[in-house]
Motif scaffolding. Sequence first.
Motif, PDB file in Angstrom:
ATOM      1  N   LEU B  69       0.818  -1.213   0.000  1.00  0.00           N
ATOM      2  CA  LEU B  69       0.000   0.000   0.000  1.00  0.00           C
ATOM      3  C   LEU B  69       0.852   1.264   0.000  1.00  0.00           C
ATOM      4  CD1 LEU B  69      -3.233  -0.420   2.155  1.00  0.00           C
ATOM      5  CD2 LEU B  69      -2.999   0.024  -0.299  1.00  0.00           C
ATOM      6  N   ALA B  70       1.948   1.229   0.760  1.00  0.00           N
ATOM      7  CA  ALA B  70       2.850   2.385   0.782  1.00  0.00           C
ATOM      8  C   ALA B  70       3.456   2.605  -0.600  1.00  0.00           C
ATOM      9  CB  ALA B  70       3.941   2.172   1.822  1.00  0.00           C
ATOM     10  N   ARG B  71       3.846   1.526  -1.251  1.00  0.00           N
ATOM     11  CA  ARG B  71       4.426   1.610  -2.590  1.00  0.00           C
ATOM     12  C   ARG B  71       3.400   2.183  -3.581  1.00  0.00           C
ATOM     13  NH1 ARG B  71       5.238  -4.046  -4.826  1.00  0.00           N
ATOM     14  NH2 ARG B  71       6.254  -4.240  -2.798  1.00  0.00           N
ATOM     15  N   ALA B  72       2.159   1.685  -3.471  1.00  0.00           N
ATOM     16  CA  ALA B  72       1.095   2.179  -4.355  1.00  0.00           C
ATOM     17  C   ALA B  72       0.886   3.674  -4.139  1.00  0.00           C
ATOM     18  CB  ALA B  72      -0.197   1.409  -4.097  1.00  0.00           C
ATOM     19  N   GLY B  73       0.859   4.098  -2.860  1.00  0.00           N
ATOM     20  CA  GLY B  73       0.644   5.512  -2.568  1.00  0.00           C
ATOM     21  C   GLY B  73       1.771   6.381  -3.100  1.00  0.00           C
ATOM     22  N   ALA B  74       3.000   5.919  -2.962  1.00  0.00           N
ATOM     23  CA  ALA B  74       4.139   6.700  -3.457  1.00  0.00           C
ATOM     24  C   ALA B  74       4.074   6.851  -4.975  1.00  0.00           C
ATOM     25  CB  ALA B  74       5.447   6.024  -3.035  1.00  0.00           C
ATOM     26  N   ALA B  75       3.715   5.760  -5.663  1.00  0.00           N
ATOM     27  CA  ALA B  75       3.624   5.817  -7.128  1.00  0.00           C
ATOM     28  C   ALA B  75       2.479   6.744  -7.558  1.00  0.00           C
ATOM     29  CB  ALA B  75       3.426   4.407  -7.692  1.00  0.00           C
ATOM     30  N   LEU B  76       1.352   6.687  -6.857  1.00  0.00           N
ATOM     31  CA  LEU B  76       0.208   7.547  -7.205  1.00  0.00           C
ATOM     32  C   LEU B  76       0.543   9.019  -6.960  1.00  0.00           C
ATOM     33  CD1 LEU B  76      -2.552   5.215  -5.768  1.00  0.00           C
ATOM     34  CD2 LEU B  76      -2.517   6.084  -8.125  1.00  0.00           C
ATOM     35  N   ALA B  77       1.203   9.311  -5.833  1.00  0.00           N
ATOM     36  CA  ALA B  77       1.575  10.698  -5.547  1.00  0.00           C
ATOM     37  C   ALA B  77       2.530  11.223  -6.612  1.00  0.00           C
ATOM     38  CB  ALA B  77       2.217  10.789  -4.154  1.00  0.00           C
ATOM     39  N   HIS B  78       3.443  10.365  -7.037  1.00  0.00           N
ATOM     40  CA  HIS B  78       4.387  10.758  -8.085  1.00  0.00           C
ATOM     41  C   HIS B  78       3.635  11.043  -9.399  1.00  0.00           C
ATOM     42  CE1 HIS B  78       8.770  10.070  -9.636  1.00  0.00           C
ATOM     43  NE2 HIS B  78       8.148  10.971 -10.373  1.00  0.00           N
ATOM     44  N   ALA B  79       2.713  10.150  -9.758  1.00  0.00           N
ATOM     45  CA  ALA B  79       1.937  10.362 -10.985  1.00  0.00           C
ATOM     46  C   ALA B  79       1.095  11.637 -10.878  1.00  0.00           C
ATOM     47  CB  ALA B  79       1.045   9.147 -11.253  1.00  0.00           C
ATOM     48  N   ALA B  80       0.571  11.905  -9.685  1.00  0.00           N
ATOM     49  CA  ALA B  80      -0.277  13.088  -9.496  1.00  0.00           C
ATOM     50  C   ALA B  80       0.501  14.390  -9.662  1.00  0.00           C
ATOM     51  CB  ALA B  80      -0.946  13.040  -8.123  1.00  0.00           C
ATOM     52  N   SER B  81       1.824  14.306  -9.603  1.00  0.00           N
ATOM     53  CA  SER B  81       2.643  15.495  -9.864  1.00  0.00           C
ATOM     54  C   SER B  81       2.784  15.745 -11.363  1.00  0.00           C
ATOM     55  CB  SER B  81       4.019  15.332  -9.225  1.00  0.00           C
ATOM     56  OG  SER B  81       4.833  14.441  -9.986  1.00  0.00           O
ATOM     57  N   GLY B  82       2.183  14.889 -12.176  1.00  0.00           N
ATOM     58  CA  GLY B  82       2.201  15.087 -13.616  1.00  0.00           C
ATOM     59  C   GLY B  82       3.103  14.120 -14.362  1.00  0.00           C
ATOM     60  N   ALA B  83       3.672  13.179 -13.652  1.00  0.00           N
ATOM     61  CA  ALA B  83       4.617  12.262 -14.283  1.00  0.00           C
ATOM     62  C   ALA B  83       3.917  11.035 -14.868  1.00  0.00           C
ATOM     63  CB  ALA B  83       5.659  11.805 -13.258  1.00  0.00           C
ATOM     64  N   GLN B  84       4.636  10.356 -15.726  1.00  0.00           N
ATOM     65  CA  GLN B  84       4.207   9.074 -16.255  1.00  0.00           C
ATOM     66  C   GLN B  84       4.972   8.003 -15.474  1.00  0.00           C
ATOM     67  OE1 GLN B  84       3.493   9.307 -20.298  1.00  0.00           O
ATOM     68  NE2 GLN B  84       3.395   7.124 -20.704  1.00  0.00           N
ATOM     69  N   VAL B  85       4.246   7.232 -14.690  1.00  0.00           N
ATOM     70  CA  VAL B  85       4.862   6.311 -13.733  1.00  0.00           C
ATOM     71  C   VAL B  85       4.453   4.882 -14.078  1.00  0.00           C
ATOM     72  CG1 VAL B  85       4.928   5.640 -11.292  1.00  0.00           C
ATOM     73  CG2 VAL B  85       4.866   8.066 -11.923  1.00  0.00           C
TER      74      VAL B  85
END
Lengths: 262, 262
Positions: B69-85
Amino acid sequence: MNAGSAGKLSVVGKLSVVGLGPGEARFLTPQAQAALEAADALYGYIPYLDRVPARDGQTRHASDNREELARAGAALAHAASGAQVAMVSGGDPGVFAMAAAVIEAIEAGPDDWRELELEIVPGITAMLAVAAQAGAPLGHDFCAISLSDNLKPWELIERRLSLAAQAGFVMAFYNPVSKARPHQLDTAFDILRDELPASVPVIFGRAVGRADERLAVVPLSEARGDMADMATCIIVGSVETRIVERPGRPALVYTPRRSGGR
Amino acid sequence: MNAGSAGKLSVVGKLSVVGLGPGEARFLTPQAQAALEAADALYGYIPYLDRVPARDGQTRHASDNREELARAGAALAHAASGAQVAMVSGGDPGVFAMAAAVIEAIEAGPDDWRELELEIVPGITAMLAVAAQAGAPLGHDFCAISLSDNLKPWELIERRLSLAAQAGFVMAFYNPVSKARPHQLDTAFDILRDELPASVPVIFGRAVGRADERLAVVPLSEARGDMADMATCIIVGSVETRIVERPGRPALVYTPRRSGGR
């Protein structure tokens, strides 16, 4: 183990049963691609063969979908002559597709078919593509059931549906309807409505992975047999399956990894 | 919907949850390959990340397997900054893997995570690779069960095993054992021995699709928990599953398409 052009007496042929995945080339694995390219001859149901680009020096042997054992036998006999043969299959060849038919033919066939090299090349099966399109409905324990009663009694299918619902499995249905049995899918939904809440999500994925793909999600209370055809894979959620609404995007359907034990 | 380098305010990020298949690159679909190549950042459990070749300008964020879940949240937060993750997952991300964890995180997370583009890229899940290696044991109705009781009560697993055996499903077991629960797989086999004939074939596929893959087939009467570890996917046949012996080659295990109704 193969030798394409050596003398026939010493040659051991090879049959690859190749999963093409659910449609477009983006699902075709490098292993499947290599098996198709290496083959002297391709066998398969016509729409699957049509997905494979023609190649010089490679023969093509198309057949009707109902002739599975005959098709398997023809491909095995061809391989036994020393050729490298590929049998193409939609999705994954091991899931309600050609791999079991080929091994049935080997078991019943001449001894030299057991000496052939047999390679089963896995592919993305329909339920995985439908699940990916919908979210993660197969995220917890699940089962896959063919609703065709061509090869098993309908009563067995009914019993499996009840037991699967009692077990709390998400269910994927293959071969959900055909012209010969237009009403059985409605019967299946009726059986599930006796066991599961009306709100359980039902996903109809038609031609997923192809240009004309279509996905629909309805509650079990509204699921009807005429929402599906033979090109549809259906996923019925469990009591734990959830829907996440998103603004301007399709809702996500998923089954949490954690289960409360219902 | 993506824009790698545009101003952050107007950018909608994207998260791809990518199935790598069971091991070697021969299982990686073109769709998965494209998603990995397009990503600004890769997230995942370390051994899965290690399978993806490094690329200039692409960042890598490795994590432990228990931090889903922590990994999922980190990836989602990164994508929400506008990145392609891209989040990498072994096998198929929708089968006992990262897709459900990502959607759980979306459901529980901030509103803007629901505005992201989310792509689930299916992959060859372990049971399909093990089945292909063994023959066609999944050729008839089957189920997939995680034997881990981290996220569900063990009693529920026991009940599902009994019901699945009564339904006549072939069964695939994921997460069959761990150091924390060395004896549960023996308990599972004991439950099945109460319901199924001693001769039912049990397939242990370890690291299938990798260089060190190992496949073993034993009758249910001889199946033991210490034949598996966490890298093993187990397939337990039904009463209809058959073995075809071959001279000089491994026997084929398959479940016929036709069922007598047992």
